[in-house]
Design a protein around this motif. Structure first.
Motif, short mmCIF file in Angstrom:
data_model
loop_
_atom_site.label_atom_id
_atom_site.label_comp_id
_atom_site.label_asym_id
_atom_site.label_seq_id
_atom_site.Cartn_x
_atom_site.Cartn_y
_atom_site.Cartn_z
N SER A 150 0.87 -1.19 0.00
CA SER A 150 0.00 0.00 0.00
C SER A 150 0.90 1.23 0.00
O SER A 150 2.00 1.22 0.54
CB SER A 150 -0.92 0.01 1.22
OG SER A 150 -0.18 0.19 2.40
N LYS A 151 0.43 2.29 -0.62
CA LYS A 151 1.24 3.50 -0.73
C LYS A 151 1.55 4.09 0.63
O LYS A 151 2.67 4.50 0.90
CB LYS A 151 0.52 4.54 -1.59
CG LYS A 151 0.58 4.24 -3.06
CD LYS A 151 -0.05 5.38 -3.85
CE LYS A 151 0.00 5.07 -5.33
NZ LYS A 151 -0.61 6.12 -6.14
N GLY A 152 0.56 4.11 1.50
CA GLY A 152 0.76 4.68 2.82
C GLY A 152 1.80 3.93 3.62
O GLY A 152 2.64 4.53 4.29
N LYS A 153 1.75 2.63 3.53
CA LYS A 153 2.71 1.80 4.27
C LYS A 153 4.12 1.98 3.72
O LYS A 153 5.08 2.06 4.47
CB LYS A 153 2.28 0.35 4.18
CG LYS A 153 2.99 -0.56 5.13
CD LYS A 153 2.34 -1.92 5.11
CE LYS A 153 2.97 -2.81 6.13
NZ LYS A 153 2.39 -4.13 6.14
N CYS A 154 4.24 2.05 2.39
CA CYS A 154 5.55 2.25 1.78
C CYS A 154 6.14 3.60 2.18
O CYS A 154 7.32 3.70 2.52
CB CYS A 154 5.47 2.15 0.26
SG CYS A 154 5.17 0.47 -0.33
N LYS A 155 5.32 4.65 2.15
CA LYS A 155 5.79 5.98 2.55
C LYS A 155 6.21 5.98 4.02
O LYS A 155 7.19 6.60 4.38
CB LYS A 155 4.71 7.02 2.30
CG LYS A 155 4.50 7.31 0.83
CD LYS A 155 3.37 8.31 0.64
CE LYS A 155 3.11 8.54 -0.83
NZ LYS A 155 1.97 9.44 -1.05
N MET A 156 5.45 5.28 4.84
CA MET A 156 5.77 5.22 6.26
C MET A 156 7.11 4.51 6.47
O MET A 156 7.93 4.95 7.27
CB MET A 156 4.67 4.48 7.02
CG MET A 156 4.91 4.37 8.51
SD MET A 156 3.64 3.41 9.35
CE MET A 156 3.99 1.77 8.75
#
Length: 146
Positions: free
Chosen positions: A124-130
């Protein structure tokens, strides 16, 4: 979307293969009498599984990888994310197939551990950014849309 397809192939694909073996569409236990090759396969897959799962789960935290991800160049995140999923997905496939070839429960346990590890790297994009930024935000995580 590429990451989602790889994740689904790594997670659901071995389940479909297991269903084919369990429904006797494919013959299970074809190599069960070959104990020496079974021993070698168990030893290799144990080493591969034990080494690749921690590496894949911590890949974005390694300094050389973190520097490349921080550079922000095109497709860097995609390349490292694909490698990360393949580090777990390929052993899951191998362990699943070896389990049905040799009917040795060690392979099944390693495939289950790998499958559970895949849940921790859902793309997921959010998880990768985190993971890249190191921030922990309650809005980021597995519920983010791709």
């Amino acid at each position: 979307m590429i990451l989602l397809y790889i994740w689904l192939l790594s997670f659901i694909g071995p389940m479909l293969v297991a269903a084919l073996f369990e429904c006797d569409i494919l013959l299970a236990g074809g190599k069960a009498d070959q104990k020496s090759s079974e021993f070698i396969a168990v030893a290799i897959m144990e080493l591969v599984t034990i080494c690749t799962i921690p590496l894949a789960l911590r890949l974005f935290k390694l300094p050389p990888v973190a520097r490349r991800l921080a550079s922000g160049k095109d497709n860097v995140l995609l390349r490292w994310s694909v490698l990360r999923m393949l580090l777990i997905g390929i052993p899951v496939w191998g362990n699943t197939l070896f389990y049905y070839f040799y009917m040795n429960v060690s392979f099944a346990y390693m495939a289950i551990i790998g499958g559970l590890s895949l849940l921790f790297i859902y793309p997921s994009k959010g998880k990768c950014k985190m993971e890249i930024s190191g921030e922990h935000n309650e809005t980021d995580g597995c519920n983010s849309k791709l």
